[in-house]
Write a protein that holds these residues in place. Structure first.
Motif, PDB file in Angstrom:
ATOM      1  N   ASP A 163      -6.811  11.703   3.511  1.00  0.00           N
ATOM      2  CA  ASP A 163      -8.000  10.837   3.513  1.00  0.00           C
ATOM      3  C   ASP A 163      -8.225  10.189   2.147  1.00  0.00           C
ATOM      4  N   ASP A 164      -8.103  10.979   1.069  1.00  0.00           N
ATOM      5  CA  ASP A 164      -8.293  10.439  -0.286  1.00  0.00           C
ATOM      6  C   ASP A 164      -7.231   9.401  -0.614  1.00  0.00           C
ATOM      7  N   LEU A 165      -5.986   9.713  -0.297  1.00  0.00           N
ATOM      8  CA  LEU A 165      -4.896   8.794  -0.599  1.00  0.00           C
ATOM      9  C   LEU A 165      -5.064   7.481   0.175  1.00  0.00           C
ATOM     10  N   ALA A 166      -5.391   7.591   1.450  1.00  0.00           N
ATOM     11  CA  ALA A 166      -5.562   6.396   2.282  1.00  0.00           C
ATOM     12  C   ALA A 166      -6.731   5.543   1.784  1.00  0.00           C
ATOM     13  N   SER A 167      -7.844   6.167   1.446  1.00  0.00           N
ATOM     14  CA  SER A 167      -8.987   5.380   0.980  1.00  0.00           C
ATOM     15  C   SER A 167      -8.684   4.729  -0.369  1.00  0.00           C
ATOM     16  N   THR A 168      -7.887   5.371  -1.194  1.00  0.00           N
ATOM     17  CA  THR A 168      -7.524   4.806  -2.495  1.00  0.00           C
ATOM     18  C   THR A 168      -6.702   3.521  -2.340  1.00  0.00           C
ATOM     19  N   ALA A 197       0.830  -1.205   0.000  1.00  0.00           N
ATOM     20  CA  ALA A 197       0.000   0.000   0.000  1.00  0.00           C
ATOM     21  C   ALA A 197       0.869   1.262   0.000  1.00  0.00           C
ATOM     22  N   VAL A 198       2.025   1.195   0.625  1.00  0.00           N
ATOM     23  CA  VAL A 198       2.955   2.339   0.609  1.00  0.00           C
ATOM     24  C   VAL A 198       3.469   2.547  -0.808  1.00  0.00           C
ATOM     25  N   LEU A 199       3.861   1.463  -1.461  1.00  0.00           N
ATOM     26  CA  LEU A 199       4.314   1.567  -2.857  1.00  0.00           C
ATOM     27  C   LEU A 199       3.205   2.114  -3.749  1.00  0.00           C
ATOM     28  N   ALA A 200       1.994   1.623  -3.539  1.00  0.00           N
ATOM     29  CA  ALA A 200       0.862   2.085  -4.344  1.00  0.00           C
ATOM     30  C   ALA A 200       0.594   3.567  -4.109  1.00  0.00           C
ATOM     31  N   ALA A 201       0.629   3.995  -2.853  1.00  0.00           N
ATOM     32  CA  ALA A 201       0.385   5.406  -2.538  1.00  0.00           C
ATOM     33  C   ALA A 201       1.469   6.300  -3.140  1.00  0.00           C
ATOM     34  N   ALA A 202       2.719   5.884  -3.015  1.00  0.00           N
ATOM     35  CA  ALA A 202       3.813   6.667  -3.589  1.00  0.00           C
ATOM     36  C   ALA A 202       3.666   6.764  -5.100  1.00  0.00           C
TER      37      ALA A 202
END
Length: 163
Positions: free
Chosen positions: A77-82, A58-63
């Motif tokens: 909030d948007d990034l975490a929910s994504t 999830a960290v890789l995906a968020a980055a």
């Protein structure tokens, strides 16, 4: 590896890059920043229990999300929910693996992209700010100065190859 990278940043004897900034100097600064980024601790000892040899997916995906859509008005909030995590957990994991919280990572990424555009293009500072997600020119200038301790115009003047 660090020794090799640092050797690449060394100039010729007697050369002072501060007196003659140019493309070689800017490249050397970039290499040095990359090397330093690789040796910075990945987080506090409190987060050691969460750290592993592998970065959380999830960290890789968020980055990757913020890198690919830097203009978007991201919020935690948007990034975490994504990436299907709670905001506090994403922040904790992101900091443990990458050394900074997600929004700090995004700000630094925007500043680095703005710095590259300042050197490589003749675009106005306001247009560069919009390209990296800072739509207010005053805010863009303040954020850039936060990361580089120079105004965008001063940065361009100092590090632009044509001088």
């Amino acid at each position: 590896m660090v020794e090799t990278g640092l050797a690449e940043t060394a100039g010729e004897p007697g050369s002072d890059p501060a007196l003659h900034p140019g493309p070689v100097y800017a490249v050397r600064v970039g290499i040095l920043l990359c090397l330093l980024g690789g040796v910075v601790p990945h987080g506090s000892t409190d987060a050691d229990s969460e750290r592993t040899d592998h970065v959380h997916p999830a960290v890789l995906a968020a980055a990757q999300l913020v890198e690919n859509d830097i203009q978007r008005a991201w919020n935690l909030d948007d990034l975490a929910s994504t990436v299907n995590l709670s905001p506090p957990y994403l922040t904790r994991m992101f900091t443990a693996h990458l050394g900074v919280p997600p929004m700090t990572y995004l700000g630094r990424l925007r500043a680095e992209r703005a710095a590259a555009l300042l050197i490589e293009t003749d675009m106005p500072v306001a247009a560069i700010g919009r390209l990296v997600g800072w739509h207010d020119p005053n805010y863009a200038s303040r954020r850039f100065r936060h990361f580089f301790a120079l105004s965008p115009a001063a940065y361009r003047t100092r590090f632009r190859p044509d001088g």
